[in-house]
Design an enzyme around this catalytic site. Structure first.
Site, PDB file in Angstrom:
ATOM      1  N   VAL A  18      41.146  -0.651 -15.582  1.00 60.35           N
ATOM      2  CA  VAL A  18      41.845  -0.813 -16.855  1.00 60.35           C
ATOM      3  C   VAL A  18      40.799  -0.901 -17.944  1.00 60.35           C
ATOM      4  O   VAL A  18      39.794  -1.622 -17.801  1.00 60.35           O
ATOM      5  CB  VAL A  18      42.703  -2.103 -16.842  1.00 60.35           C
ATOM      6  CG1 VAL A  18      43.314  -2.363 -18.211  1.00 60.35           C
ATOM      7  CG2 VAL A  18      43.798  -1.979 -15.796  1.00 60.35           C
ATOM      8  N   ASN A 204      32.903  -3.662 -22.210  1.00 62.80           N
ATOM      9  CA  ASN A 204      31.724  -3.198 -21.455  1.00 62.80           C
ATOM     10  C   ASN A 204      31.561  -3.960 -20.141  1.00 62.80           C
ATOM     11  O   ASN A 204      30.542  -3.868 -19.497  1.00 62.80           O
ATOM     12  CB  ASN A 204      30.470  -3.353 -22.315  1.00 62.80           C
ATOM     13  CG  ASN A 204      30.304  -4.795 -22.784  1.00 62.80           C
ATOM     14  OD1 ASN A 204      31.061  -5.687 -22.373  1.00 62.80           O
ATOM     15  ND2 ASN A 204      29.315  -5.040 -23.607  1.00 62.80           N
ATOM     16  N   ARG A 205      32.570  -4.729 -19.763  1.00 63.34           N
ATOM     17  CA  ARG A 205      32.589  -5.524 -18.525  1.00 63.34           C
ATOM     18  C   ARG A 205      31.588  -6.677 -18.550  1.00 63.34           C
ATOM     19  O   ARG A 205      31.421  -7.374 -17.557  1.00 63.34           O
ATOM     20  CB  ARG A 205      32.347  -4.672 -17.264  1.00 63.34           C
ATOM     21  CG  ARG A 205      33.277  -3.499 -17.152  1.00 63.34           C
ATOM     22  CD  ARG A 205      34.582  -3.890 -16.476  1.00 63.34           C
ATOM     23  NE  ARG A 205      35.619  -2.929 -16.848  1.00 63.34           N
ATOM     24  CZ  ARG A 205      36.871  -2.940 -16.464  1.00 63.34           C
ATOM     25  NH1 ARG A 205      37.296  -3.892 -15.676  1.00 63.34           N
ATOM     26  NH2 ARG A 205      37.719  -2.054 -16.848  1.00 63.34           N
ATOM     27  N   VAL A 206      30.857  -6.833 -19.645  1.00 66.75           N
ATOM     28  CA  VAL A 206      30.009  -8.027 -19.761  1.00 66.75           C
ATOM     29  C   VAL A 206      30.856  -9.042 -20.519  1.00 66.75           C
ATOM     30  O   VAL A 206      30.835  -9.131 -21.733  1.00 66.75           O
ATOM     31  CB  VAL A 206      28.683  -7.712 -20.496  1.00 66.75           C
ATOM     32  CG1 VAL A 206      27.783  -8.945 -20.515  1.00 66.75           C
ATOM     33  CG2 VAL A 206      27.967  -6.564 -19.805  1.00 66.75           C
TER      34      VAL A 206
END
Ligand code: FMN
Length: 239
Positions: A18, A204-206
């Protein structure tokens, strides 16, 4: 024998991705609305309440563990909160209550999917007063009150019929307007928090994680620990 997954959707679960919106501007330490977690929680809960698609923003996953450490979790509804802690109502003979009687520690997790936000709470758990349980019980809709009387939550029953018979008996006993007695086995719990974490998903998944914990000098973590209010300190955790 292992069940065969026939749905292509279920088979693709490992490939599900997602895309999260970038909300980095919203969650730096300086943007915390408060330096203690209860006001921060209020702010996030209020946003969740206003967000389309979040039908039960007060639904939270409650984790308990038995004395021997076997964990279990289930959803319950947050019914009030404040500096004293977070309250929910349930049945005192349920599995969760049996766990809490022998190990009065609990963890709560909220997830507000459209906002990509989660809050995790850890703390000790105690029963609220009988007077408070009475008050809330009688504020509930009549059908919910009867439902609480009908079910010896988490006990094995012969079938659905058993519940229907019990409900019919109770409806006959209380009629349309006689006050329904709160069953002694139904009441509230207060989770007194010592850790509250706020998680904000980032594109950015961070992701961002800010954790508040009750200050304990022996745990101080040097320069990364921020002084909060009301005995709380807070820190950023790696995602
Ligand atoms: C969204 C949602 C909200 C729920 N709210 C409550 C609640 O406030 N209190 C409660 O006792 N059970 C609630 N339940 C049912 C519990 O998840 C669970 O089935 C029940 O409490 C028995 O759990 P136990 O056997 O682990 O004690 C809710 C379930 C869902 C899915």
């Amino acid at each position: 024998m292992a069940a065969k997954l026939s749905s292509p959707i279920a088979e693709d679960i490992g490939a599900m991705r997602v895309k999260y919106r970038d909300r980095s501007e919203l969650f730096l330490e300086k943007d915390l609305v408060s330096n203690e977690p209860i006001s921060q929680f209020k702010n996030w809960l209020e946003e969740a309440c206003k967000t389309p698609g979040i039908l039960e923003p007060n639904a939270m996953c409650l984790a308990t563990a038995s004395k021997d450490g076997s964990p279990s979790c289930r959803y319950v509804l947050l019914k009030s909160y404040g500096s004293e802690g977070f309250k929910f109502f349930t049945n005192y003979s349920s599995r969760k209550a049996r766990d809490l009687a022998e190990n009065p520690k609990a963890a709560l997790t909220f997830y507000w999917e459209p906002l990509k936000r989660s809050v995790r709470i850890e703390g000790s758990c105690e029963k609220v007063s009988a007077a408070e349980s009475d008050k809330y019980f009688h504020e509930r809709p009549r059908d919910s009150q009867l439902g609480a009387c009908t079910s010896h939550q988490s006990s094995v029953i012969k079938g659905r019929e058993e519940l229907d018979v019990r409900e019919k008996e109770l409806r006959e006993k209380y009629g349309e307007d006689k006050e329904i007695d709160r069953p002694e086995e139904w009441g509230g719990y207060l989770v007194v928090p010592h850790v509250v974490e706020f998680w904000q998903g980032q594109s950015n998944r961070v992701h961002d994680r800010i954790v508040f914990r009750k200050a304990d000098a022996s745990e101080a973590n040097g320069t990364t620990t921020f002084e909060g209010a009301d005995g709380w300190v807070f820190e950023r955790l790696a995602p």
